[in-house]
Design a protein around this motif. Structure first.
Motif, short mmCIF file in Angstrom:
data_model
loop_
_atom_site.label_atom_id
_atom_site.label_comp_id
_atom_site.label_asym_id
_atom_site.label_seq_id
_atom_site.Cartn_x
_atom_site.Cartn_y
_atom_site.Cartn_z
N ALA A 1 0.82 -1.22 0.00
CA ALA A 1 0.00 0.00 0.00
C ALA A 1 0.85 1.27 0.00
O ALA A 1 0.46 2.28 -0.57
CB ALA A 1 -0.94 -0.01 1.20
N TYR A 2 2.02 1.21 0.62
CA TYR A 2 2.86 2.39 0.70
C TYR A 2 3.88 2.51 -0.43
O TYR A 2 4.49 3.56 -0.59
CB TYR A 2 3.59 2.44 2.05
CG TYR A 2 2.66 2.82 3.17
CD1 TYR A 2 2.19 4.12 3.30
CD2 TYR A 2 2.22 1.87 4.07
CE1 TYR A 2 1.32 4.47 4.31
CE2 TYR A 2 1.34 2.20 5.09
CZ TYR A 2 0.91 3.51 5.20
OH TYR A 2 0.04 3.84 6.20
N THR A 3 4.07 1.46 -1.20
CA THR A 3 5.12 1.52 -2.22
C THR A 3 4.63 1.35 -3.65
O THR A 3 5.27 1.85 -4.57
CB THR A 3 6.21 0.47 -1.97
OG1 THR A 3 5.61 -0.82 -1.94
CG2 THR A 3 6.93 0.72 -0.66
N VAL A 4 3.53 0.65 -3.87
CA VAL A 4 3.09 0.34 -5.22
C VAL A 4 1.99 1.31 -5.66
O VAL A 4 1.07 1.60 -4.90
CB VAL A 4 2.59 -1.12 -5.32
CG1 VAL A 4 2.05 -1.43 -6.70
CG2 VAL A 4 3.71 -2.07 -4.95
N SER B 1 4.38 7.20 -8.85
CA SER B 1 5.33 6.63 -7.88
C SER B 1 6.35 7.66 -7.44
O SER B 1 6.86 8.43 -8.25
CB SER B 1 6.04 5.43 -8.49
OG SER B 1 6.99 4.93 -7.59
N ARG B 2 6.68 7.62 -6.16
CA ARG B 2 7.74 8.49 -5.65
C ARG B 2 9.08 7.76 -5.61
O ARG B 2 10.08 8.29 -5.18
CB ARG B 2 7.42 9.03 -4.27
CG ARG B 2 6.46 8.28 -3.48
CD ARG B 2 6.24 8.81 -2.09
NE ARG B 2 5.97 7.62 -1.31
CZ ARG B 2 4.90 7.45 -0.60
NH1 ARG B 2 4.03 8.38 -0.48
NH2 ARG B 2 4.72 6.34 0.04
N TYR B 3 9.11 6.51 -6.08
CA TYR B 3 10.31 5.70 -5.98
C TYR B 3 11.06 5.54 -7.29
O TYR B 3 12.08 4.85 -7.33
CB TYR B 3 9.96 4.32 -5.42
CG TYR B 3 9.41 4.40 -4.03
CD1 TYR B 3 10.24 4.70 -2.96
CD2 TYR B 3 8.06 4.23 -3.78
CE1 TYR B 3 9.74 4.81 -1.68
CE2 TYR B 3 7.55 4.34 -2.51
CZ TYR B 3 8.38 4.63 -1.46
OH TYR B 3 7.88 4.74 -0.19
N GLU C 1 13.15 7.45 -15.72
CA GLU C 1 12.61 6.09 -15.82
C GLU C 1 11.17 6.11 -16.33
O GLU C 1 10.78 5.28 -17.15
CB GLU C 1 12.65 5.39 -14.45
CG GLU C 1 14.04 5.02 -14.00
CD GLU C 1 14.06 4.49 -12.59
OE1 GLU C 1 14.56 3.36 -12.40
OE2 GLU C 1 13.59 5.19 -11.68
N VAL C 2 10.39 7.08 -15.86
CA VAL C 2 9.01 7.21 -16.34
C VAL C 2 9.01 7.51 -17.84
O VAL C 2 8.21 6.94 -18.58
CB VAL C 2 8.26 8.31 -15.56
CG1 VAL C 2 6.90 8.60 -16.19
CG2 VAL C 2 8.09 7.92 -14.10
N ARG C 3 9.93 8.37 -18.30
CA ARG C 3 10.01 8.68 -19.72
C ARG C 3 10.35 7.43 -20.55
O ARG C 3 9.79 7.21 -21.62
CB ARG C 3 11.03 9.79 -19.98
CG ARG C 3 10.51 11.17 -19.64
CD ARG C 3 11.40 12.28 -20.20
NE ARG C 3 12.74 12.25 -19.63
CZ ARG C 3 13.10 12.85 -18.50
NH1 ARG C 3 12.22 13.54 -17.80
NH2 ARG C 3 14.34 12.78 -18.06
N VAL C 4 11.25 6.59 -20.05
CA VAL C 4 11.61 5.36 -20.75
C VAL C 4 10.39 4.44 -20.85
O VAL C 4 10.11 3.87 -21.90
CB VAL C 4 12.78 4.65 -20.04
CG1 VAL C 4 12.98 3.24 -20.57
CG2 VAL C 4 14.06 5.45 -20.18
N ILE C 5 9.66 4.32 -19.75
CA ILE C 5 8.46 3.47 -19.75
C ILE C 5 7.43 4.01 -20.74
O ILE C 5 6.90 3.26 -21.57
CB ILE C 5 7.86 3.36 -18.34
CG1 ILE C 5 8.80 2.59 -17.41
CG2 ILE C 5 6.49 2.69 -18.38
CD1 ILE C 5 8.43 2.68 -15.93
N GLN C 6 7.16 5.29 -20.69
CA GLN C 6 6.16 5.89 -21.56
C GLN C 6 6.59 5.85 -23.03
O GLN C 6 5.76 5.63 -23.91
CB GLN C 6 5.85 7.34 -21.14
CG GLN C 6 5.21 7.47 -19.77
CD GLN C 6 3.92 6.68 -19.66
OE1 GLN C 6 3.16 6.53 -20.60
NE2 GLN C 6 3.68 6.13 -18.48
#
Length: 138
Positions: free
Chosen positions: A107-110, A117-119, A124-129
């Motif tokens: 609940a606190y990480t996913v 996500s703050r983690y 990394e988000v740009r690579v995923i998108q």
């Protein structure tokens, strides 16, 4: 996924009681367990589709399924040891108590979307998108 985990932990906890109560109770609790556990694979597929670029999804799913089955085998082997040391109800109580602990971490990480996500970093988000060929869904 989180609700499924909470419910299958509850079903695991209720199993010894149901077994001592009646065969019908045991079958009902185990059927409930099966229904709640049924959310795991579709939830994993959905999360992986959101968290991995399209070209990495098959590998991510393969690794997840390997871990899923490795966990099953490990759990079955450890359950034999627990049964011999804790008695018949011990493994059910222990394993059902691990669920809420895992749920708390979950609940606190996913998050449903990597952008929330703050983690992970923005790069990394740009690579995923950038690796997604399908349109994002709400």
């Amino acid at each position: 996924m989180a609700w499924g985990l909470a419910m299958w932990s509850l079903a695991t906890l209720l199993t010894p009681w149901a077994a001592n109560h009646s065969t019908t109770s045991l079958l009902a609790v185990r059927a409930f367990f099966g229904l709640t556990e049924g959310v795991a694979l579709p939830s994993i597929s959905t999360l992986l589709s959101r968290w991995f670029p399209t070209q990495e999804r098959a590998s991510a799913m393969g690794i997840s399924m390997a871990g899923f089955h490795l966990g099953n085998v490990t759990g079955l082997l450890l359950t034999l040891v627990m049964l011999s040391t804790m008695g018949i109800s011990g493994p059910f109580i222990l394993l059902s108590s691990i669920g809420p602990l895992w749920l708390t971490v979950w609940a606190y990480t996913v998050t449903n979307d990597p952008r929330e996500s703050r983690y992970i970093s923005k790069s990394e988000v740009r690579v995923i998108q950038a690796g997604k060929f399908d349109s994002p869904k709400k």
